[in-house]
Design a protein around this motif. Sequence first.
Motif, PDB file in Angstrom:
ATOM      1  N   ILE A  53       0.838  -1.201   0.000  1.00  0.00           N
ATOM      2  CA  ILE A  53       0.000   0.000   0.000  1.00  0.00           C
ATOM      3  C   ILE A  53       0.871   1.248   0.000  1.00  0.00           C
ATOM      4  O   ILE A  53       0.591   2.232  -0.705  1.00  0.00           O
ATOM      5  CB  ILE A  53      -0.951  -0.007   1.213  1.00  0.00           C
ATOM      6  CG1 ILE A  53      -1.956  -1.148   1.079  1.00  0.00           C
ATOM      7  CG2 ILE A  53      -1.672   1.329   1.348  1.00  0.00           C
ATOM      8  CD1 ILE A  53      -2.814  -1.360   2.312  1.00  0.00           C
ATOM      9  N   THR A  54       1.952   1.230   0.773  1.00  0.00           N
ATOM     10  CA  THR A  54       2.873   2.368   0.818  1.00  0.00           C
ATOM     11  C   THR A  54       3.459   2.650  -0.553  1.00  0.00           C
ATOM     12  O   THR A  54       3.518   3.807  -1.002  1.00  0.00           O
ATOM     13  CB  THR A  54       4.014   2.084   1.822  1.00  0.00           C
ATOM     14  OG1 THR A  54       3.455   1.804   3.111  1.00  0.00           O
ATOM     15  CG2 THR A  54       4.943   3.280   1.932  1.00  0.00           C
ATOM     16  N   MET A  55       3.886   1.600  -1.247  1.00  0.00           N
ATOM     17  CA  MET A  55       4.437   1.772  -2.588  1.00  0.00           C
ATOM     18  C   MET A  55       3.368   2.277  -3.549  1.00  0.00           C
ATOM     19  O   MET A  55       3.633   3.129  -4.411  1.00  0.00           O
ATOM     20  CB  MET A  55       5.029   0.452  -3.082  1.00  0.00           C
ATOM     21  CG  MET A  55       6.279   0.013  -2.344  1.00  0.00           C
ATOM     22  SD  MET A  55       6.901  -1.588  -2.942  1.00  0.00           S
ATOM     23  CE  MET A  55       7.321  -1.177  -4.644  1.00  0.00           C
ATOM     24  N   ALA A  56       2.152   1.770  -3.404  1.00  0.00           N
ATOM     25  CA  ALA A  56       1.064   2.196  -4.285  1.00  0.00           C
ATOM     26  C   ALA A  56       0.771   3.683  -4.121  1.00  0.00           C
ATOM     27  O   ALA A  56       0.587   4.413  -5.101  1.00  0.00           O
ATOM     28  CB  ALA A  56      -0.191   1.375  -3.990  1.00  0.00           C
ATOM     29  N   LEU A  57       0.735   4.160  -2.870  1.00  0.00           N
ATOM     30  CA  LEU A  57       0.470   5.571  -2.612  1.00  0.00           C
ATOM     31  C   LEU A  57       1.585   6.459  -3.163  1.00  0.00           C
ATOM     32  O   LEU A  57       1.337   7.565  -3.653  1.00  0.00           O
ATOM     33  CB  LEU A  57       0.308   5.804  -1.104  1.00  0.00           C
ATOM     34  CG  LEU A  57      -0.963   5.256  -0.471  1.00  0.00           C
ATOM     35  CD1 LEU A  57      -0.884   5.328   1.045  1.00  0.00           C
ATOM     36  CD2 LEU A  57      -2.184   6.026  -0.980  1.00  0.00           C
ATOM     37  N   GLN A  58       2.810   5.968  -3.111  1.00  0.00           N
ATOM     38  CA  GLN A  58       3.942   6.756  -3.588  1.00  0.00           C
ATOM     39  C   GLN A  58       3.960   6.861  -5.111  1.00  0.00           C
ATOM     40  O   GLN A  58       4.359   7.881  -5.674  1.00  0.00           O
ATOM     41  CB  GLN A  58       5.259   6.141  -3.097  1.00  0.00           C
ATOM     42  CG  GLN A  58       6.470   7.018  -3.352  1.00  0.00           C
ATOM     43  CD  GLN A  58       7.712   6.481  -2.652  1.00  0.00           C
ATOM     44  OE1 GLN A  58       7.639   5.550  -1.860  1.00  0.00           O
ATOM     45  NE2 GLN A  58       8.844   7.075  -2.953  1.00  0.00           N
ATOM     46  N   PHE A  59       3.507   5.821  -5.789  1.00  0.00           N
ATOM     47  CA  PHE A  59       3.603   5.803  -7.247  1.00  0.00           C
ATOM     48  C   PHE A  59       2.284   6.095  -7.955  1.00  0.00           C
ATOM     49  O   PHE A  59       2.238   6.100  -9.184  1.00  0.00           O
ATOM     50  CB  PHE A  59       4.148   4.444  -7.703  1.00  0.00           C
ATOM     51  CG  PHE A  59       5.572   4.215  -7.294  1.00  0.00           C
ATOM     52  CD1 PHE A  59       6.580   5.004  -7.796  1.00  0.00           C
ATOM     53  CD2 PHE A  59       5.903   3.206  -6.397  1.00  0.00           C
ATOM     54  CE1 PHE A  59       7.902   4.799  -7.432  1.00  0.00           C
ATOM     55  CE2 PHE A  59       7.213   2.990  -6.010  1.00  0.00           C
ATOM     56  CZ  PHE A  59       8.222   3.793  -6.534  1.00  0.00           C
ATOM     57  N   ALA A  60       1.214   6.341  -7.198  1.00  0.00           N
ATOM     58  CA  ALA A  60      -0.067   6.670  -7.825  1.00  0.00           C
ATOM     59  C   ALA A  60      -0.083   8.052  -8.484  1.00  0.00           C
ATOM     60  O   ALA A  60      -0.606   8.200  -9.590  1.00  0.00           O
ATOM     61  CB  ALA A  60      -1.195   6.559  -6.795  1.00  0.00           C
ATOM     62  N   PRO A  61       0.458   9.097  -7.860  1.00  0.00           N
ATOM     63  CA  PRO A  61       0.372  10.435  -8.467  1.00  0.00           C
ATOM     64  C   PRO A  61       0.931  10.547  -9.889  1.00  0.00           C
ATOM     65  O   PRO A  61       0.318  11.232 -10.718  1.00  0.00           O
ATOM     66  CB  PRO A  61       1.162  11.315  -7.475  1.00  0.00           C
ATOM     67  CG  PRO A  61       0.985  10.637  -6.164  1.00  0.00           C
ATOM     68  CD  PRO A  61       1.016   9.168  -6.489  1.00  0.00           C
TER      69      PRO A  61
END
Length: 447
Positions: A53-61
């Motif tokens: 989830i942390t990686m997803a939030l970082q790479f979503a923008p």
Amino acid sequence: MSSSMFRSFSVFNYRVWFIGALVSNVGQWMQATALSWVVLTQLTDNDAGAMGITMALQFAPPLLLVGVTGWVADRFDRRRLLMLTQSLLLAIGAVIGVLILQGVMTLALMYLFTFVLGLVAAFDNPARQAFVSDLVARENASNAVALNAASFNSARMIGPAAAGVMIVAVGTGWVFLVNAATFLAMIVALLLIRTDELVPRVKAPGANRLADGFRYVRRRPDLMVTFAMVFLLGTFGMNFPIFASTMALEFGKDADGYGLLSSILAIGSLAGALLAARRDRARIRMVVVGTGLFAVAAAVSAVMPSYVLYAVTLMFTGFAVVTTMTTANGYVQTTTDPALRGRVLALYMAILMGGTPIGAPIVGWVAAEFGPRAAIWLGAAGAFVAFAIGFGWMLLSGRLHRHETRRFALTLDETRPISVVAPVAPEEFSDEVAGTTPITLPGRARR
């Protein structure tokens, strides 16, 4: 030292940029290692799903803002834009470090900060990628991209190992503060760059439309295939923080063991980047070959019985992934019309990193439920599909066929993309358009 391998260093601006980027990259790899470890071991009880989830939030923008960030990279002064984004990344890293040292960091807060990091990086990445083409002449652009990858992976050898030692010695908070300090090197480099020696940028009224980058890529089958391979590899295959950290725990290692795995991965990555720098130009065939090699290396690493053997296979994995990504990046930069380069690179970076919000939670869940080896197998499967797409396109396009003189040999034609930029105002000019505009021959009647 091969002069062809390091030819971009003859340019003062590139030398300054390279040094600043190397120092900053070391800090960023330290922070990436600390971020994964603090989520996995301090904020959760070895929860790989939370790390996903942390990686997803970082790479979503980068995925959500692809049109805007590419337009900004083409519309505004990239040097000043980078000074702003690098300053913001410095401040965010420092705040995270202080909160961890004060003992008030929570998982929810870390989720928020990683999303903000991704938001700033969404503007920083396309501007940084496109700025390389402002530093060197076009014939050296592919070499400069490859040397950038070498810098990135040299830092990858140093940063994670240094972070692992620091985490064990003084804690994760100090790693974030050290990373914040390293951004000063990039800011100083941007200040030292001689603006009068930058390569003039192509500007045109038509290039101001956000959708131009999407239309350009849609009309380039070679770029569509490249982007598809990069998406699959980025979505499922490049979740190294999840793979390495969970495998380190499986082998009974601490943060220093995890950091060492990331550094060993970078040894192969650096070799791949330097070999890419030796090539005269980026070719799509190497993207396909590198993807296939990654699939094989990842599959082999999933069955390694010991920490040492797993670490050895990571060198081949690193070599393959950097060969693929560096070549893909160079190919996109050197075959894209300069007036649209920022938007196309923003789309490329969004596809590369934007797949992570999809793949990282899935890979993290697989690692948590079925073990890290199953997660690596999933990454290898994604790479095999990517290779099949690239290889299948080469066959269907007629580029791969039997050799004319050797009976059992195959040959691959060169891929020379045709410009498909829509007609623009007469004052618009670019090498790509000029080099592919047909000249009407005298005496030939129009139909």
